[in-house]
Design an enzyme around this catalytic site. Structure first.
Site, PDB file in Angstrom:
ATOM      1  N   ASN A   1      -2.847   2.748 -10.445  1.00  0.00           N
ATOM      2  CA  ASN A   1      -3.253   1.939  -9.286  1.00  0.00           C
ATOM      3  C   ASN A   1      -3.152   0.459  -9.658  1.00  0.00           C
ATOM      4  O   ASN A   1      -2.811   0.127 -10.799  1.00  0.00           O
ATOM      5  CB  ASN A   1      -4.683   2.309  -8.865  1.00  0.00           C
ATOM      6  CG  ASN A   1      -5.056   1.745  -7.505  1.00  0.00           C
ATOM      7  OD1 ASN A   1      -4.308   1.920  -6.535  1.00  0.00           O
ATOM      8  ND2 ASN A   1      -6.172   1.066  -7.400  1.00  0.00           N
ATOM      9  N   LYS A   2      -3.425  -0.412  -8.707  1.00  0.00           N
ATOM     10  CA  LYS A   2      -3.270  -1.869  -8.904  1.00  0.00           C
ATOM     11  C   LYS A   2      -3.835  -2.335 -10.237  1.00  0.00           C
ATOM     12  O   LYS A   2      -4.907  -1.898 -10.644  1.00  0.00           O
ATOM     13  CB  LYS A   2      -3.949  -2.601  -7.742  1.00  0.00           C
ATOM     14  CG  LYS A   2      -3.843  -4.106  -7.718  1.00  0.00           C
ATOM     15  CD  LYS A   2      -2.452  -4.692  -7.864  1.00  0.00           C
ATOM     16  CE  LYS A   2      -1.344  -3.998  -7.156  1.00  0.00           C
ATOM     17  NZ  LYS A   2      -1.136  -4.353  -5.809  1.00  0.00           N
TER      18      LYS A   2
ATOM     19  N   LYS B   1       0.473  11.771  -3.312  1.00  0.00           N
ATOM     20  CA  LYS B   1       0.777  10.732  -4.312  1.00  0.00           C
ATOM     21  C   LYS B   1       0.955  11.326  -5.701  1.00  0.00           C
ATOM     22  O   LYS B   1       1.148  10.595  -6.670  1.00  0.00           O
ATOM     23  CB  LYS B   1      -0.318   9.679  -4.314  1.00  0.00           C
ATOM     24  CG  LYS B   1      -0.280   8.831  -3.061  1.00  0.00           C
ATOM     25  CD  LYS B   1      -1.405   7.857  -3.037  1.00  0.00           C
ATOM     26  CE  LYS B   1      -1.366   7.054  -1.746  1.00  0.00           C
ATOM     27  NZ  LYS B   1      -2.655   6.430  -1.487  1.00  0.00           N
TER      28      LYS B   1
ATOM     29  N   SER C   1      -6.683  -0.561  -0.236  1.00  0.00           N
ATOM     30  CA  SER C   1      -6.199   0.816  -0.092  1.00  0.00           C
ATOM     31  C   SER C   1      -6.562   1.335   1.288  1.00  0.00           C
ATOM     32  O   SER C   1      -7.729   1.298   1.686  1.00  0.00           O
ATOM     33  CB  SER C   1      -6.830   1.709  -1.170  1.00  0.00           C
ATOM     34  OG  SER C   1      -6.948   3.034  -0.702  1.00  0.00           O
TER      35      SER C   1
ATOM     36  N   GLY D   1       0.853  -1.184   0.000  1.00  0.00           N
ATOM     37  CA  GLY D   1       0.000   0.000   0.000  1.00  0.00           C
ATOM     38  C   GLY D   1       0.886   1.230   0.000  1.00  0.00           C
ATOM     39  O   GLY D   1       1.836   1.328   0.802  1.00  0.00           O
ATOM     40  N   ALA D   2       0.599   2.164  -0.909  1.00  0.00           N
ATOM     41  CA  ALA D   2       1.482   3.311  -1.119  1.00  0.00           C
ATOM     42  C   ALA D   2       1.787   4.082   0.174  1.00  0.00           C
ATOM     43  O   ALA D   2       2.925   4.482   0.416  1.00  0.00           O
ATOM     44  CB  ALA D   2       0.853   4.243  -2.154  1.00  0.00           C
TER      45      ALA D   2
ATOM     46  N   ARG E   1      10.639   0.117  -4.769  1.00  0.00           N
ATOM     47  CA  ARG E   1       9.485  -0.036  -5.666  1.00  0.00           C
ATOM     48  C   ARG E   1       9.418   1.224  -6.522  1.00  0.00           C
ATOM     49  O   ARG E   1       9.325   2.328  -5.996  1.00  0.00           O
ATOM     50  CB  ARG E   1       8.187  -0.243  -4.873  1.00  0.00           C
ATOM     51  CG  ARG E   1       8.151  -1.585  -4.159  1.00  0.00           C
ATOM     52  CD  ARG E   1       6.754  -1.930  -3.672  1.00  0.00           C
ATOM     53  NE  ARG E   1       5.891  -2.339  -4.751  1.00  0.00           N
ATOM     54  CZ  ARG E   1       4.574  -2.592  -4.578  1.00  0.00           C
ATOM     55  NH1 ARG E   1       4.006  -2.433  -3.410  1.00  0.00           N
ATOM     56  NH2 ARG E   1       3.839  -2.987  -5.592  1.00  0.00           N
TER      57      ARG E   1
ATOM     58  N   CYS F   1      -8.383  -4.260  -4.915  1.00  0.00           N
ATOM     59  CA  CYS F   1      -7.148  -4.319  -4.142  1.00  0.00           C
ATOM     60  C   CYS F   1      -7.370  -3.881  -2.691  1.00  0.00           C
ATOM     61  O   CYS F   1      -8.484  -4.020  -2.169  1.00  0.00           O
ATOM     62  CB  CYS F   1      -6.042  -3.505  -4.823  1.00  0.00           C
ATOM     63  SG  CYS F   1      -4.377  -3.975  -4.262  1.00  0.00           S
TER      64      CYS F   1
ATOM     65  N   ALA G   1      -6.652   4.371   2.194  1.00  0.00           N
ATOM     66  CA  ALA G   1      -7.523   5.550   2.049  1.00  0.00           C
ATOM     67  C   ALA G   1      -8.980   5.107   1.899  1.00  0.00           C
ATOM     68  O   ALA G   1      -9.884   5.648   2.565  1.00  0.00           O
ATOM     69  CB  ALA G   1      -7.079   6.387   0.854  1.00  0.00           C
TER      70      ALA G   1
ATOM     71  N   ASP H   1      -1.740   4.790  -6.422  1.00  0.00           N
ATOM     72  CA  ASP H   1      -0.307   4.785  -6.131  1.00  0.00           C
ATOM     73  C   ASP H   1       0.331   6.053  -6.651  1.00  0.00           C
ATOM     74  O   ASP H   1       1.296   6.554  -6.072  1.00  0.00           O
ATOM     75  CB  ASP H   1       0.359   3.547  -6.762  1.00  0.00           C
ATOM     76  CG  ASP H   1      -0.008   2.297  -5.982  1.00  0.00           C
ATOM     77  OD1 ASP H   1       0.727   1.938  -5.065  1.00  0.00           O
ATOM     78  OD2 ASP H   1      -1.073   1.730  -6.264  1.00  0.00           O
TER      79      ASP H   1
HETATM   80  P1  RI2 Z   1      -3.033   3.200   0.056  1.00  0.00           P
HETATM   81  C1  RI2 Z   1      -1.535  -0.555  -3.431  1.00  0.00           C
HETATM   82  O1  RI2 Z   1      -0.408  -1.047  -4.079  1.00  0.00           O
HETATM   83  C2  RI2 Z   1      -2.818  -0.637  -4.231  1.00  0.00           C
HETATM   84  O2  RI2 Z   1      -2.642  -0.378  -5.603  1.00  0.00           O
HETATM   85  C3  RI2 Z   1      -3.603   0.434  -3.530  1.00  0.00           C
HETATM   86  O3  RI2 Z   1      -4.753   0.825  -4.234  1.00  0.00           O
HETATM   87  C4  RI2 Z   1      -2.559   1.524  -3.443  1.00  0.00           C
HETATM   88  O4  RI2 Z   1      -1.364   0.835  -3.087  1.00  0.00           O
HETATM   89  C5  RI2 Z   1      -2.813   2.638  -2.485  1.00  0.00           C
HETATM   90  O5  RI2 Z   1      -2.815   2.182  -1.165  1.00  0.00           O
HETATM   91  P2  RI2 Z   1       0.390  -2.374  -3.566  1.00  0.00           P
HETATM   92  O6  RI2 Z   1       1.383  -1.931  -2.542  1.00  0.00           O
HETATM   93  O7  RI2 Z   1      -1.912   4.182   0.032  1.00  0.00           O
HETATM   94  O8  RI2 Z   1      -0.601  -3.380  -3.035  1.00  0.00           O
HETATM   95  O9  RI2 Z   1      -4.378   3.879  -0.132  1.00  0.00           O
HETATM   96  O10 RI2 Z   1       1.071  -2.848  -4.825  1.00  0.00           O
HETATM   97  O11 RI2 Z   1      -2.997   2.297   1.257  1.00  0.00           O
END
Ligand code: RI2
Length: 287
Positions: free
Chosen positions: A190-191, A216, A113, A20-21, A52, A111, A115, A180
């Protein structure tokens, strides 16, 4: 030579122990508290960025800490200030977003998130009744994390395979996903699968919102850089190797602004085209 803490954060991020970002940005920044000199800070930041590639919130955070420490703050103070900025942004996003969740409605997400989770949790805490359709997000199934977390908040969830998106989007009143990265021309990264959901929502006339801190935003896209899309290990998709079969595994995709009804930010509900100018006013240090 970077510190053991920085190395550990790098590995946790790379192997998705931290995902998660927002969590990625904070794990990277927290590890900076172990550095003892300006030179070590620069080295650690350059190293962490490579964990990443599609994470501007982490890059912005590293830039913020370097900028604030040059202006006299300690690393610990600068990291704390960034953490507070993220947390108050998420509080505001939850407050504004909860108003968009209608009683007895269906919200679809993809996914996991933080947020989006904060918005749904807040709406539930306010007493709203609604249910969620969560896509599983192959290959690493972060949709299961979403489903388990929402069930803990007392929100009923239907978990579906990603390829059932189009069949279910008609049942939804609102699609709400995280981000992201957001680019200067209003595209959202995003995912993988998000742009498919946006396309399906567009066809079904279902509102499609993105919940994202303005932190972001990727400032490099202003001068023409394209957001890099992380390619992950093929083994996440299929552990076997076969002659003439190539497995590709991009982690993210790009949703164009014309399929995005709104971006839910700490500065309110924006259309994707006005994200850049709002960032310019809100976080001048970033541009
Ligand atoms: P928050 C995640 O990436 C997903 O794509 C998710 O929507 C995005 O980060 C934002 O996450 P990954 O780390 O910052 O699972 O809202 O590849 O938590």
């Amino acid at each position: 030579m970077v510190s053991a803490e920085v190395k550990k954060a790098f590995n946790d991020i790379k192997t998705l122990r931290v995902q998660g970002a927002t969590n990625v940005a904070m794990a990277a920044l927290k590890s900076l508290e172990s550095v003892r000199s300006k030179k070590a800070l620069v080295e650690a930041a350059d190293f962490l960025v490579k964990s990443r590639p599609t994470e501007p919130m982490m890059r912005n955070g590293l830039k913020y800490v370097r900028y604030k420490t040059s202006a006299g703050l300690t690393v610990k103070q600068a990291v704390k200030a960034y953490e507070i900025m993220i947390d108050s942004a998420l509080d505001r996003i939850a407050e504004i977003g909860a108003r968009r969740i209608k009683e007895d409605s269906v919200v679809m997400t993809h996914c996991h998130s933080s947020a989006v989770m904060r918005v749904l949790k807040k709406a539930r805490q306010e007493g709203k009744k609604f249910r969620v359709i969560a896509c599983e997000a192959r290959p690493l199934f972060q949709g299961r994390i979403t489903a388990a977390e929402l069930s803990g908040y007392g929100i009923p969830v239907t978990l579906i395979v990603d390829s059932a998106m189009r069949s279910y989007v008609n049942d939804a009143d609102l699609c709400l996903v995280g981000a992201d990265a957001i680019t200067a021309d209003g595209h959202v990264v995003n995912k993988i699968g998000t742009s498919m959901l946006a396309l399906a929502a567009h066809e079904a006339r279902t509102e499609f919102g993105v919940a994202s801190e303005l932190l972001k935003f990727d400032p490099d896209t202003v001068s023409g850089a394209l957001e890099p899309i992380e390619e992950r290990d093929a083994k996440e998709v299929w552990g076997e190797k076969h002659k003439n079969v190539t497995v590709e595994n991009p982690a993210f995709d790009v949703t164009p602004p014309e399929y995005i009804s709104f971006v839910l930010t700490e500065q309110g509900i924006l259309n994707p085209y006005s994200v850049f100018s709002t960032v310019e006013h809100t976080y001048r240090w970033m541009i």
